[in-house]
Design a protein around this motif. Structure first.
Motif, PDB file in Angstrom:
ATOM      1  N   ALA A   1       0.851  -1.198   0.000  1.00 55.47           N
ATOM      2  CA  ALA A   1       0.000   0.000   0.000  1.00 55.47           C
ATOM      3  C   ALA A   1       0.884   1.245   0.000  1.00 55.47           C
ATOM      4  CB  ALA A   1      -0.923  -0.014   1.210  1.00 55.47           C
ATOM      5  N   PHE A   2       1.266   1.704  -1.204  1.00 57.46           N
ATOM      6  CA  PHE A   2       2.207   2.809  -1.337  1.00 57.46           C
ATOM      7  C   PHE A   2       1.557   4.184  -1.191  1.00 57.46           C
ATOM      8  CE2 PHE A   2       4.788  -0.374  -3.694  1.00 57.46           C
ATOM      9  CZ  PHE A   2       6.016  -0.148  -3.101  1.00 57.46           C
ATOM     10  N   LYS A   3       0.274   4.307  -1.432  1.00 58.89           N
ATOM     11  CA  LYS A   3      -0.344   5.626  -1.569  1.00 58.89           C
ATOM     12  C   LYS A   3      -0.087   6.520  -0.358  1.00 58.89           C
ATOM     13  CE  LYS A   3      -4.661   7.966  -2.777  1.00 58.89           C
ATOM     14  NZ  LYS A   3      -3.912   8.857  -3.698  1.00 58.89           N
ATOM     15  N   ASP A   4       0.485   7.689  -0.648  1.00 56.57           N
ATOM     16  CA  ASP A   4       0.757   8.737   0.348  1.00 56.57           C
ATOM     17  C   ASP A   4       1.780   8.307   1.408  1.00 56.57           C
ATOM     18  OD1 ASP A   4      -1.071  10.463  -0.890  1.00 56.57           O
ATOM     19  OD2 ASP A   4      -2.741   9.643   0.262  1.00 56.57           O
ATOM     20  N   LYS A   5       2.532   7.256   1.138  1.00 53.02           N
ATOM     21  CA  LYS A   5       3.542   6.790   2.084  1.00 53.02           C
ATOM     22  C   LYS A   5       4.946   7.240   1.624  1.00 53.02           C
ATOM     23  CE  LYS A   5       0.556   4.502   4.567  1.00 53.02           C
ATOM     24  NZ  LYS A   5       0.502   3.028   4.516  1.00 53.02           N
ATOM     25  N   PHE A   6       5.813   7.482   2.603  1.00 47.22           N
ATOM     26  CA  PHE A   6       7.215   7.786   2.301  1.00 47.22           C
ATOM     27  C   PHE A   6       7.949   6.463   2.054  1.00 47.22           C
ATOM     28  CE2 PHE A   6       5.982  11.594   4.683  1.00 47.22           C
ATOM     29  CZ  PHE A   6       6.481  12.587   3.850  1.00 47.22           C
ATOM     30  N   THR A   7       8.517   6.336   0.877  1.00 45.38           N
ATOM     31  CA  THR A   7       9.214   5.103   0.512  1.00 45.38           C
ATOM     32  C   THR A   7      10.702   5.381   0.320  1.00 45.38           C
ATOM     33  OG1 THR A   7       7.265   4.159  -0.555  1.00 45.38           O
ATOM     34  CG2 THR A   7       9.398   3.237  -1.170  1.00 45.38           C
ATOM     35  N   ALA A   8      11.523   4.729   1.111  1.00 45.95           N
ATOM     36  CA  ALA A   8      12.977   4.841   0.992  1.00 45.95           C
ATOM     37  C   ALA A   8      13.489   3.728   0.090  1.00 45.95           C
ATOM     38  CB  ALA A   8      13.629   4.737   2.368  1.00 45.95           C
ATOM     39  N   ILE A   9      14.130   4.099  -1.005  1.00 51.09           N
ATOM     40  CA  ILE A   9      14.851   3.117  -1.814  1.00 51.09           C
ATOM     41  C   ILE A   9      16.295   3.133  -1.326  1.00 51.09           C
ATOM     42  CG2 ILE A   9      15.683   2.477  -4.093  1.00 51.09           C
ATOM     43  CD1 ILE A   9      13.189   3.570  -5.304  1.00 51.09           C
ATOM     44  N   LYS A  10      16.667   2.098  -0.588  1.00 49.62           N
ATOM     45  CA  LYS A  10      18.023   2.010  -0.032  1.00 49.62           C
ATOM     46  C   LYS A  10      18.939   1.441  -1.104  1.00 49.62           C
ATOM     47  CE  LYS A  10      21.571   1.682   2.640  1.00 49.62           C
ATOM     48  NZ  LYS A  10      22.459   1.378   1.492  1.00 49.62           N
ATOM     49  N   ILE A  11      19.906   2.236  -1.509  1.00 51.27           N
ATOM     50  CA  ILE A  11      20.818   1.862  -2.585  1.00 51.27           C
ATOM     51  C   ILE A  11      22.206   2.371  -2.246  1.00 51.27           C
ATOM     52  CG2 ILE A  11      20.423   3.970  -3.938  1.00 51.27           C
ATOM     53  CD1 ILE A  11      20.355   2.147  -6.465  1.00 51.27           C
TER      54      ILE A  11
ATOM     55  N   LEU B   1      12.352   2.026 -11.378  1.00 42.42           N
ATOM     56  CA  LEU B   1      11.674   1.614 -10.157  1.00 42.42           C
ATOM     57  C   LEU B   1      10.986   2.807  -9.486  1.00 42.42           C
ATOM     58  CD1 LEU B   1      11.169  -0.907  -8.392  1.00 42.42           C
ATOM     59  CD2 LEU B   1      13.139  -0.209  -7.013  1.00 42.42           C
ATOM     60  N   VAL B   2      11.660   3.946  -9.478  1.00 42.14           N
ATOM     61  CA  VAL B   2      11.070   5.160  -8.925  1.00 42.14           C
ATOM     62  C   VAL B   2       9.767   5.491  -9.651  1.00 42.14           C
ATOM     63  CG1 VAL B   2      11.342   7.678  -8.822  1.00 42.14           C
ATOM     64  CG2 VAL B   2      13.181   6.188  -8.016  1.00 42.14           C
ATOM     65  N   ASP B   3       9.781   5.424 -10.987  1.00 44.62           N
ATOM     66  CA  ASP B   3       8.581   5.734 -11.770  1.00 44.62           C
ATOM     67  C   ASP B   3       7.424   4.824 -11.388  1.00 44.62           C
ATOM     68  OD1 ASP B   3      10.032   7.670 -13.072  1.00 44.62           O
ATOM     69  OD2 ASP B   3      10.356   6.496 -14.900  1.00 44.62           O
ATOM     70  N   LEU B   4       7.722   3.529 -11.219  1.00 49.53           N
ATOM     71  CA  LEU B   4       6.675   2.573 -10.855  1.00 49.53           C
ATOM     72  C   LEU B   4       6.094   2.901  -9.480  1.00 49.53           C
ATOM     73  CD1 LEU B   4       5.053  -0.055 -11.146  1.00 49.53           C
ATOM     74  CD2 LEU B   4       7.056  -1.276 -10.221  1.00 49.53           C
TER      75      LEU B   4
ATOM     76  N   LEU C   1      15.656   8.288  -2.852  1.00 49.42           N
ATOM     77  CA  LEU C   1      16.822   7.412  -2.816  1.00 49.42           C
ATOM     78  C   LEU C   1      17.663   7.778  -1.603  1.00 49.42           C
ATOM     79  CD1 LEU C   1      17.837   7.710  -6.582  1.00 49.42           C
ATOM     80  CD2 LEU C   1      16.580   5.829  -5.530  1.00 49.42           C
ATOM     81  N   THR C   2      18.255   6.774  -0.967  1.00 51.54           N
ATOM     82  CA  THR C   2      18.975   7.084   0.268  1.00 51.54           C
ATOM     83  C   THR C   2      20.101   6.094   0.549  1.00 51.54           C
ATOM     84  OG1 THR C   2      18.655   7.639   2.618  1.00 51.54           O
ATOM     85  CG2 THR C   2      17.457   5.716   1.772  1.00 51.54           C
ATOM     86  N   ASP C   3      21.061   6.550   1.317  1.00 56.17           N
ATOM     87  CA  ASP C   3      22.139   5.741   1.879  1.00 56.17           C
ATOM     88  C   ASP C   3      22.673   6.496   3.084  1.00 56.17           C
ATOM     89  OD1 ASP C   3      23.922   3.678   2.210  1.00 56.17           O
ATOM     90  OD2 ASP C   3      25.217   4.195   0.521  1.00 56.17           O
TER      91      ASP C   3
ATOM     92  N   ASP D   1       8.114   5.001   5.734  1.00 61.57           N
ATOM     93  CA  ASP D   1       7.003   4.073   5.960  1.00 61.57           C
ATOM     94  C   ASP D   1       7.247   2.722   5.293  1.00 61.57           C
ATOM     95  OD1 ASP D   1       5.329   6.098   7.254  1.00 61.57           O
ATOM     96  OD2 ASP D   1       5.160   6.981   5.249  1.00 61.57           O
ATOM     97  N   ILE D   2       7.997   2.734   4.192  1.00 60.76           N
ATOM     98  CA  ILE D   2       8.238   1.536   3.385  1.00 60.76           C
ATOM     99  C   ILE D   2       9.708   1.507   3.000  1.00 60.76           C
ATOM    100  CG2 ILE D   2       7.658   0.338   1.216  1.00 60.76           C
ATOM    101  CD1 ILE D   2       4.957   1.904   1.316  1.00 60.76           C
ATOM    102  N   ILE D   3      10.305   0.329   3.000  1.00 59.71           N
ATOM    103  CA  ILE D   3      11.710   0.151   2.626  1.00 59.71           C
ATOM    104  C   ILE D   3      11.805  -0.728   1.379  1.00 59.71           C
ATOM    105  CG2 ILE D   3      13.976  -0.699   3.329  1.00 59.71           C
ATOM    106  CD1 ILE D   3      13.012   1.663   4.991  1.00 59.71           C
ATOM    107  N   ILE D   4      12.463  -0.206   0.355  1.00 60.47           N
ATOM    108  CA  ILE D   4      12.796  -0.990  -0.830  1.00 60.47           C
ATOM    109  C   ILE D   4      14.312  -1.010  -0.940  1.00 60.47           C
ATOM    110  CG2 ILE D   4      12.510  -1.272  -3.317  1.00 60.47           C
ATOM    111  CD1 ILE D   4       9.861  -1.361  -1.830  1.00 60.47           C
ATOM    112  N   SER D   5      14.916  -2.184  -0.983  1.00 58.53           N
ATOM    113  CA  SER D   5      16.370  -2.237  -1.133  1.00 58.53           C
ATOM    114  C   SER D   5      16.739  -2.674  -2.543  1.00 58.53           C
ATOM    115  CB  SER D   5      16.998  -3.177  -0.099  1.00 58.53           C
ATOM    116  OG  SER D   5      16.692  -4.532  -0.355  1.00 58.53           O
ATOM    117  N   MET D   6      17.648  -1.915  -3.149  1.00 57.01           N
ATOM    118  CA  MET D   6      18.240  -2.267  -4.442  1.00 57.01           C
ATOM    119  C   MET D   6      19.696  -2.589  -4.172  1.00 57.01           C
ATOM    120  SD  MET D   6      16.628   0.558  -7.071  1.00 57.01           S
ATOM    121  CE  MET D   6      17.223  -0.329  -8.528  1.00 57.01           C
ATOM    122  N   ASN D   7      20.095  -3.842  -4.378  1.00 53.68           N
ATOM    123  CA  ASN D   7      21.372  -4.324  -3.868  1.00 53.68           C
ATOM    124  C   ASN D   7      22.261  -4.876  -4.982  1.00 53.68           C
ATOM    125  OD1 ASN D   7      19.981  -4.135  -1.197  1.00 53.68           O
ATOM    126  ND2 ASN D   7      18.872  -5.911  -2.004  1.00 53.68           N
TER     127      ASN D   7
END
Length: 378
Positions: free
Chosen positions: A35-45, A64-67, A77-79, A146-152
């Protein structure tokens, strides 16, 4: 019960490029169920240390960001900053490195936030009461997401055996203080017989703990924080990890930090088995890949994901003209036609490490499952 790990190879056809395959892979793996809507999503890269070119291309991050943004999320994006001296040890330099490597709103379609702030002190302690870490210190932007996505980027590592989802989550999300905790039992020693007095360890020690005296390096343990930078930069085996320190302990701690990162929030993980360099992307250079590029894997389970990728690397042949072939030549070994197929390449390159400890502990503490089903996505 087995966790599902989804995998796609790198074969393409017109209209079916790698970025399209990435989107198909993550959708098949179920990323849209979050459930992504209105949530802060960190893409850890990992943005890549300046001089290193093995990091994940920002093109993949952009797709991935676009999706994720199309699903209504506020994505970034974060580290976190590094403990050792280098191009990512503070937010100013770290942002500059990220921009230079293509991680910016133009190329990667998202803003970059350094998770633990200007000097690596902006963090949250996550109550965990782990066996090794009671309250992991996680970079605030990651902890507050709110959500963590890792790109590794899946590759070798000189202390943990390999770096994949667990290491990117655990070590990569730790603030500078957290990295101190992770490395606290990893104080190195100097092998006087191998030390040539080149001073590279002295140059790169952020804490001025290493000095060359009478052409041999010496460590002042009242200043040493155990970050391992001297081990990483020494090319002669002069700086080494103490016998009592183990890869197992570091991997145990990383697993607990990874659990703190994803605790009580949705998470999803993607491993890129490409340009599998023998060492971490934190080096300011990357050595030749040890196996051919294999593909991309994704899962909600970071433990299963790392296990599956380790098995894929094990099954693959070793390439020529890299550290493994150099080791074969020095040992006078002819690996024949199999090129180490079925052998653990990470143990060959880093025999004193035990990556298995991380996934075993991760399963023990409820982070994931070592048993997996590999689902092929065309």
């Amino acid at each position: 019960m087995e966790s599902k790990v989804y995998f796609t190879d790198l074969r393409t056809t017109p209209g079916n490029d790698l970025m399209t395959k990435l989107v198909r892979l993550v959708k098949r793996a179920g990323i849209e169920d979050i459930a992504f809507k209105d949530k802060f999503t960190a893409i850890k890269i990992h943005f890549g240390e300046p001089g290193n070119l093995a990091y994940i291309r920002p093109n993949y991050a952009a797709r991935l960001v676009d999706l994720i943004r199309s699903l209504g999320s506020k994505v970034f994006l974060t580290d976190s900053n590094t403990l050792y001296s280098g191009g990512r040890s503070n937010a100013v330099d770290h942002l500059h490195a990220a921009m230079d490597n293509g991680f910016n709103p133009i190329s990667a379609h998202a803003d970059v936030i350094i998770a633990d702030g200007l000097k690596g002190t902006d963090c949250r302690e996550i109550p965990l009461n782990g066996e090794y870490c009671k309250a992991p210190k996680i970079g605030a932007a990651i902890a507050d997401a709110d959500i963590i996505i890792s790109m590794n980027h899946f590759k070798g590592h000189e202390q943990t055996g390999f770096g994949g989802a667990l290491k990117n989550l655990g070590m990569g999300s730790a603030s500078v203080g957290g990295k101190l905790e992770l490395h606290s039992s990893s104080q190195p020693v100097i092998n006087a017989e191998s030390c040539i007095g080149c001073r590279i360890c002295e140059k790169y020690c952020r804490h001025e703990a290493v000095k060359v005296v009478d052409k041999k390096a010496q460590i002042d343990y009242s200043k040493c924080v155990g970050c391992g930078q001297c081990v990483a930069v020494c090319q002669h085996g002069g700086a080494v990890i103490k016998d009592w320190d183990s890869s197992e302990t570091l991997n145990y701690k990383i697993a607990e930090y990874a659990l703190a990162v994803v605790k009580d929030k949705p998470s999803f993980h993607i491993n890129f088995i490409m340009n599998v360099s023998p060492n971490c992307d934190c080096w300011n250079h990357n050595d030749a890949a040890i196996i051919p590029d294999l593909g991309i894997a994704a899962s909600f389970d970071p433990v299963a994901l790392d296990c599956a990728c380790a098995d894929l690397v094990k099954a693959a042949p070793a390439l020529d003209r890299n550290v493994i072939s150099d080791m074969d030549s020095k040992a006078g070994t002819d690996c024949g036609h199999h090129h180490h197929e079925g052998e653990d390449k990470f143990h060959i390159v880093h025999p004193d490490t035990k990556w298995e400890a991380g996934v075993e502990h991760g399963e023990k503490i409820g982070l994931g499952n070592r048993n997996y089903e590999l689902v092929i996505v065309k």
